[in-house]
Design an enzyme around this catalytic site. Structure first.
Site, short mmCIF file in Angstrom:
data_model
loop_
_atom_site.label_atom_id
_atom_site.label_comp_id
_atom_site.label_asym_id
_atom_site.label_seq_id
_atom_site.Cartn_x
_atom_site.Cartn_y
_atom_site.Cartn_z
N HIS A 1 0.80 -1.23 0.00
CA HIS A 1 0.00 0.00 0.00
C HIS A 1 0.83 1.27 0.00
O HIS A 1 0.26 2.36 0.14
CB HIS A 1 -0.91 0.05 1.23
N LYS B 1 -8.46 14.23 4.97
CA LYS B 1 -7.58 13.06 4.90
C LYS B 1 -6.55 13.22 6.00
O LYS B 1 -6.47 14.29 6.61
CB LYS B 1 -6.90 12.95 3.53
N ARG B 2 -5.77 12.18 6.27
CA ARG B 2 -4.73 12.33 7.27
C ARG B 2 -3.81 13.49 6.90
O ARG B 2 -3.59 13.77 5.73
CB ARG B 2 -3.91 11.03 7.37
N LYS C 1 0.71 14.81 1.28
CA LYS C 1 -0.65 15.11 0.82
C LYS C 1 -0.84 16.61 0.59
O LYS C 1 -1.83 17.05 0.02
CB LYS C 1 -1.66 14.59 1.83
N LYS D 1 -14.61 8.61 -3.24
CA LYS D 1 -15.86 8.91 -2.53
C LYS D 1 -16.40 10.28 -2.94
O LYS D 1 -17.61 10.46 -3.11
CB LYS D 1 -15.62 8.86 -1.01
N THR E 1 -8.52 6.74 -1.61
CA THR E 1 -9.89 6.22 -1.75
C THR E 1 -10.89 7.35 -1.49
O THR E 1 -12.01 7.31 -1.98
CB THR E 1 -10.14 5.07 -0.74
N1 CRA Z 1 -2.05 5.52 3.99
C1 CRA Z 1 -2.02 4.79 1.00
O1 CRA Z 1 -1.20 5.85 1.37
C2 CRA Z 1 -4.15 4.10 -0.08
C3 CRA Z 1 -4.44 3.26 1.15
C4 CRA Z 1 -5.24 2.02 0.82
C5 CRA Z 1 -2.31 3.89 2.19
C6 CRA Z 1 -3.28 5.29 0.30
O2 CRA Z 1 -2.92 5.98 -0.89
O3 CRA Z 1 -5.36 4.55 -0.64
O4 CRA Z 1 -3.23 2.85 1.79
N2 CRA Z 1 -1.06 3.25 2.56
O5 CRA Z 1 -4.66 1.28 -0.19
C7 CRA Z 1 -0.78 2.62 3.74
O6 CRA Z 1 -1.52 2.59 4.69
C8 CRA Z 1 0.80 1.29 4.91
O7 CRA Z 1 0.41 2.00 3.78
C9 CRA Z 1 -2.84 4.66 3.39
O8 CRA Z 1 -3.95 4.52 3.77
N1 PLP Z 2 -10.06 8.23 6.73
C1 PLP Z 2 -11.37 8.05 6.53
C2 PLP Z 2 -12.30 8.13 7.70
C3 PLP Z 2 -11.86 7.83 5.24
O1 PLP Z 2 -13.17 7.65 5.04
C4 PLP Z 2 -10.96 7.81 4.16
C5 PLP Z 2 -11.43 7.62 2.80
O2 PLP Z 2 -11.26 6.69 2.15
C6 PLP Z 2 -9.59 7.97 4.42
C7 PLP Z 2 -9.18 8.20 5.71
C8 PLP Z 2 -8.57 7.98 3.32
O3 PLP Z 2 -8.59 9.19 2.62
P1 PLP Z 2 -7.56 9.52 1.45
O4 PLP Z 2 -7.74 8.45 0.43
O5 PLP Z 2 -8.05 10.83 0.96
O6 PLP Z 2 -6.22 9.56 2.05
#
Ligand code: CRA
Ligand code: PLP
Length: 838
Positions: free
Chosen positions: A373, A564-565, A570, A676, A672
């Site tokens: 990921h 987002k985080r 980002k 959404k 993701t």
């Molecule tokens: N932080 C990625 O950075 C991705 C999600 C789910 C992440 C996102 O771009 O959409 O995974 N990576 O595939 C991650 O957690 C350990 O790596 C994320 O949520």
């Molecule tokens: N946190 C929550 C509560 C979410 O619903 C989402 C959406 O998928 C995320 C984090 C991840 O967001 P992003 O894909 O914009 O980093």
């Protein structure tokens, strides 16, 4: 006489208070659960008691499905997908379960007829925040799709007592508050105390000869911890499948060490219990960053060992032999967090079930698939050898053996290439020695995938390049997806109703059907309804912001959202640079015609991530200045909404006009949130990064606001030697914005407050904000222009939603089933009377 087994409830032959769907039965069930489960009557019941009674009433209506599903999977020949994930970010259960059961309106009406406020009850549910962000939420979407597609599946994870912290903002800074999500009870889970499993830690190993005189190893641990499973049903949409999410809680095997207790050392006696139970106390709150803490490795090994032992037990209970384990379970590793599973399955097969190494290895490789990921180096897990061998001495031996055999294969293919051997080795020996978990996962799996097309390509070219050259056939791409049940039907009922009025309900489980909406793009009446719907949702959010945060926002302004985080890659701070640019323009020219905008931010920073926390402070400080400046006259507003979580997402995604997906190209594996937003009719401003690229391909370049460097240009610029000063010195607008921050204008004259952030940009700018600044500003100007033509904007919005079929998690799960898991649907049959009503 009827035996217990013949009791009507097990024969499922009659409608009772726990299954019935007439309003009368539901009302009786509510009263019954309040009295007999919560032990309350209306005179003493709190809101939470009523919520619990309602939740039990809904759960009861899922139990026949859950039971029948579990029973069906005990049959020989059924292959079950096992999704191993350290995080499941589920979000509130109640609404989702009601939607998937098809009884949302019925239950809502019934509850209201009893005099209770349904919305109030719905809103007090504590959400299980057992994840950090994208990765954990993806796991939750995949569980929903697995059930909806009737694929036999179990999700295995950790039942953290404290999930992701709650965020408060005080004086503009993030403050972390413990998430005590279990404090009032969790009605959706059932503990299965009798299915407890033991997990060993530490100690040493010793060799011995078995009865056939074969050399074997046994592990003599110095600690044993019990794993207690807590099960939650995950119901599919309008089907009978309710798969299980099984989360493990750590407990000490005995509550007291009796010797210490008898010696009068009471506190010493309970200490062991406390230490064991620490394993599942708290979720590590880092997203895309590893913290090499021993407790984290304990957590990983704990839940993986419990899960694999559980799978073997289930497999053997079917009457199968251990040799066919991989035919019963396809195990997916959600990133490297569960990758110790490769060594653990080998240990179980070789040490406990006495298989020969080669056979065990074949089973192991056939069992596992690995999803990567992230490409960020700081997120790639590696464990110091010392720490690893203290905790898992037997696993280290097994990893050495895997490594030796693997490197033997590599040597055979590439003789005399010692650099390659060092790069591929499971052990990093370049300095202090480490175990490389991505390597363990790659070697031990038959399939490796990235989570968006670009990400998979970059994996092949960069992070896992040597593995790709060695085993090209293992690699595939599986672009992420999200469930339209939670992210449209539950979160955006107004839009869901509008779509359904036009094209029926099939789109909910076949998202590609949204394409039919394209036929209405030229229909002015439909566009009007679409626009009005968005407006209503924005007004709803504006009221919420006013009521809960005391900030007035203009619902007619463009809602520009970045949730987002918080992370430098980002680039929330790039967004801030744009906001300050607009502010400057308005200050310099107070009568400038601009498109009014409300900038909405949300997101948690990892508690130890100073720069991310400083970015939150900057957003709030800029907001304070802008929101209190009369010259802005409602044309600009900046709000940072605290505590971004699933519930918050459900409220904010539907209300966005513009979705900010502005990471440096090559850094966001997929995203993701981007999906959404677009599904809910927001337009995206974004870079060519992660799944943005595929979203743009689907919705059409003309319906997407693109800016910034490509991944190739980023690599190229960095290799030529990037110097942020060049941009600062040659772009007066950028210089003005940076100087304004440095001058203390947003920090009451304090020139030190934001200095670490400004210096990081001026001297390093690792995420190339300065290089992308002008392109971003120009693109935002195009957004302003486009928003003025509301008819055209609406067309683009409709086309965005209509073309999002690809990003359903159903599509993603079908690809995993066909190309990695070899799993097929199993229809669950219910008793006729329940089926007839469903
Ligand atoms: N932080 C990625 O950075 C991705 C999600 C789910 C992440 C996102 O771009 O959409 O995974 N990576 O595939 C991650 O957690 C350990 O790596 C994320 O949520
Ligand atoms: N946190 C929550 C509560 C979410 O619903 C989402 C959406 O998928 C995320 C984090 C991840 O967001 P992003 O894909 O914009 O980093």
């Amino acid at each position: 006489m009827t035996t217990f087994e013949q009791a009507p409830i097990f024969q499922c032959e009659f409608e009772d208070d726990r299954t019935g769907l007439s309003k009368e039965t539901i009302k009786r069930a509510l009263a019954d659960n309040l009295f007999y489960i919560q032990g309350k009557y209306p005179g003493t019941a709190t809101l939470n008691d009523y919520y619990m009674a309602l939740a039990y009433t809904v759960r009861d209506r899922m139990l026949q499905r859950w039971f029948k599903t579990t029973e069906a999977y005990t049959k020989k020949g059924v292959k079950v997908v096992s999704y191993l994930s350290a995080e499941f970010l589920l979000g509130p259960h109640l609404s989702n379960n009601l939607i998937n059961l098809g009884i949302y309106d019925l239950v809502r009406q019934t509850v209201e007829e009893t005099g209770l406020d349904f919305v109030q009850l719905r809103e007090i549910e504590e959400e299980p925040g057992l994840g950090n962000g994208g990765l954990g939420r993806l796991a939750a979407c995949y569980m929903d799709s697995l059930s909806t597609l009737e694929i036999p599946a179990i999700g295995y994870g950790i039942r953290y007592e404290f999930g992701i912290f709650d965020q408060e903002i005080r004086d503009g800074w993030q403050v972390e508050i413990t998430d005590k999500w279990l404090h009032l009870g969790n009605p959706w889970e059932i503990p299965r105390l009798e299915e407890t499993i033991e997990v060993k830690f530490g100690g040493r190993t010793e060799g011995y000869y078995d009865e056939k005189c074969r050399y074997r190893v046994r592990w003599i641990p110095d600690k044993v911890v019990k794993g207690v499973p807590y099960d939650t049903p995950i119901l599919g949409y309008r089907v009978n499948t309710a798969n299980t999410l099984r989360l493990w809680k750590a407990e000490a095997p005995e509550s007291f060490e009796f010797k210490a207790f008898n010696d009068g050392n009471y506190y010493g006696a309970v200490n062991k219990k406390v230490v064991s139970e620490n394993i599942t106390k708290v979720l590590y709150p880092n997203d895309d960053l590893v913290q090499g803490k021993e407790l984290r490795l304990e957590q990983q090994y704990f839940f993986v060992s419990c899960s694999l032992q559980d799978m073997i037990r289930l497999h053997l209970q079917k009457g199968e032999t251990i040799e066919t384990f991989h035919q019963s379970f396809a195990v997916q590793l959600n990133d490297t967090h569960p990758s110790i599973g490769v060594a653990e399955l080998m240990r179980l097969l070789v040490d406990e079930y006495q298989l020969e190494w080669d056979q065990a290895w074949q089973i192991t490789q056939n069992t596992f698939g690995y999803t990567n990921h992230t490409l960020l180096p700081e997120a790639l897990e590696k464990w110091p050898l010392k720490l690893f061998s203290n905790l898992l001495p037997r696993h280290l031996q097994i990893i050495y053996e895997i490594n030796q055999r693997f490197l033997g294969q590599v040597r055979a293919k590439y003789p005399d290439d010692s650099d390659r051997l060092a790069r591929l080795s499971l052990i990093d020996e370049s300095g202090e020695k480490y175990v490389r978990m991505a390597h363990l996962a790659s070697v031990g799996s038959h399939a490796i995938n990235g989570v968006a097309a670009l990400h998979t390509e970059l994996l092949k070219q960069d992070v896992l390049r040597d593995f790709y050259e060695f085993w090209p056939e293992k690699f595939t791409n599986k672009t992420n997806g999200v469930t339209p049940r939670r992210w449209i039907v539950v979160s955006n009922p107004l839009l869901a109703n509008l779509i359904t009025r036009k094209i029926g309900t099939d789109w909910i489980s076949h998202l590609e059907d949204l394409k039919q909406l394209e036929a209405f793009v030229e229909d002015a009446e439909f566009r009007h309804e679409w626009r009005q719907t968005k407006q209503d949702i924005k007004t709803y959010l504006a009221n919420y912001i006013k009521d809960n945060h005391g900030i007035e926002v203009n619902p007619a302004s463009l809602f520009d959202v970045q949730v987002k985080r918080l992370h430098e890659y980002k680039r929330q701070h790039l967004n801030v640079l744009h906001i300050i640019t607009l502010y400057k323009r308005l200050k310099d020219n107070p009568n400038l015609e601009i498109t009014p905008r409300t900038f909405i931010f949300g997101g948690k920073a990892a508690p130890g991530y100073f720069i991310a926390k400083l970015i939150i402070k900057l957003i709030n400080s800029v907001g304070d200045v802008i929101n209190n400046d009369p010259d802005m006259r409602d044309r600009l507003k900046v709000v940072f909404l605290p505590d971004y979580n699933v519930r918050f997402g459900q409220r904010v995604y539907p209300a966005a006009d513009l979705s900010e997906q502005i990471s440096t190209a090559g850094k966001e594996a997929s995203g993701t949130g981007n999906m959404k937003f677009a599904m809910n009719g927001a337009l995206t401003i974004g870079t060519l990064d992660g799944a943005n690229i595929e979203i743009r391909e689907e919705v059409g370049a003309e319906n997407f606001f693109l800016f910034g460097l490509t991944t190739e240009q980023v690599y190229d610029l960095k290799s030529r030697g990037y110097n942020p000063w060049d941009y600062y010195n040659s772009n007066p607008q950028l210089k003005e914005v940076i100087d304004l921050i440095s001058s203390g204008f947003f920090s009451h004259g304090d020139t030190n407050l934001f200095r670490p952030l400004v210096d990081s940009l001026l001297y390093h700018d690792p995420y190339l904000l300065f290089a992308d600044y002008q392109s971003y500003i120009d693109c935002q100007d195009q957004v302003n222009q486009a928003y003025r033509d509301q008819e055209h904007w609406t067309k683009m919005s409709i086309l965005n939603a209509a073309r999002m079929g690809k990003f359903s998690s159903d599509r993603a799960i079908k690809e995993y089933c066909q190309e990695i898991w070899n799993a097929v649907p199993v229809k669950i049959e219910l008793a006729e009377y329940i089926q007839a009503r469903a």
